[in-house]
Design a protein around this motif. Sequence first.
Motif, PDB file in Angstrom:
ATOM      1  N   ILE A  84       0.878  -1.171   0.000  1.00 19.77           N
ATOM      2  CA  ILE A  84       0.000   0.000   0.000  1.00 19.77           C
ATOM      3  C   ILE A  84       0.912   1.217   0.000  1.00 19.77           C
ATOM      4  N   ARG A 152      -8.280   4.889   0.976  1.00 22.17           N
ATOM      5  CA  ARG A 152      -7.256   4.127   1.692  1.00 22.17           C
ATOM      6  C   ARG A 152      -7.806   2.730   2.036  1.00 22.17           C
ATOM      7  N   ILE A 156      -6.659  -1.080   0.604  1.00 15.54           N
ATOM      8  CA  ILE A 156      -6.368  -2.250   1.446  1.00 15.54           C
ATOM      9  C   ILE A 156      -7.163  -3.461   0.932  1.00 15.54           C
ATOM     10  N   LEU A 169       2.745  -1.500   4.359  1.00 17.22           N
ATOM     11  CA  LEU A 169       1.912  -0.294   4.380  1.00 17.22           C
ATOM     12  C   LEU A 169       2.781   0.922   4.642  1.00 17.22           C
ATOM     13  N   PRO A 172      -0.088   4.666   6.138  1.00 20.11           N
ATOM     14  CA  PRO A 172      -1.510   4.601   5.787  1.00 20.11           C
ATOM     15  C   PRO A 172      -2.352   5.659   6.482  1.00 20.11           C
ATOM     16  N   LEU A 199       4.514  -2.114   8.749  1.00 20.05           N
ATOM     17  CA  LEU A 199       3.864  -0.806   8.683  1.00 20.05           C
ATOM     18  C   LEU A 199       4.861   0.311   8.944  1.00 20.05           C
TER      19      LEU A 199
END
Length: 246
Positions: A84, A152, A156, A169, A172, A199
């Motif tokens: 992402i 967003r 996902i 990610l 995010p 993340l």
Amino acid sequence: MTALLTAEAVVRRYGSLVAVDRVDLRVADGERHALIGPNGAGKTTLLDLIGGATPVDGGRIVFAGRDVTRLGPARRARIGIGRIHQRPAVWSSLTARENVEIAGWHRAGGFRSMGGRSRRRLRESAEALLDRVGLAVVSAVPAGHLSHGQRRQLEIAMALAGRPRLLLLDEPAAGLSQLEVQRLAELLAGLPREVSVLLVEHRLDLVYTLADTVTVLHDGRLVATGEPDEVRTAPAVRRAYAEAVR
Ligand code: ATP
């Protein structure tokens, strides 16, 4: 827990700048792992190295027991590394459901034509994913009409349609309202443990709520890694942030 991903002494240079400097990283199967650090620490670059968007200048990346160091991003996506980006990348004129269907179609081989039953399955699975990310009610709305937070969530769902084992990610929560961040936190916390998460995030409230492990980078180097409580109070981490605001 067994390692799903290991990066061993990975390096990325831009001219004389060492953006990622011999970093070791291990993401266990099912883990939620956060990568934090001041601006310019090398977080996005490290995600790019793991996703294959940027080649390494040194070191090795092993995913699910396979050396992926020389594979491009599409090959890595096919074997389970989903990504992402900082800006949601969706097709604005297509509906939310169509966006997820395309992602699923791509995963199914894309180039092959699909029969009616496969198309139906694709559609049902897209609807289930939209439901999972909280977008069932806007399934028929063009993605361009969705709010930033909803785009967003849509991204996902699209990444999940690729059936990743590891989801990367990149910030995010950037640009989201407090309520949207809360929704995002619930969505990420509710992901099945078959999906491991790496993340990058500046919102430390989100990081400390979600992460099992936190790794801190500063000037391209790893300065700490461990459980959130250990890392939060580590002197090296405080120093890294203090230096960054000076
Ligand atoms: P932020 O939190 O601000 O997004 P970051 O930790 O993600 O920062 P990176 O974006 O990985 O940091 O950048 C690390 C360093 O590498 C920075 O000094 C950046 O300017 C440099 N850098 C990143 N990409 C490139 C590039 N394509 N060309 C030259 N330098 C780059």
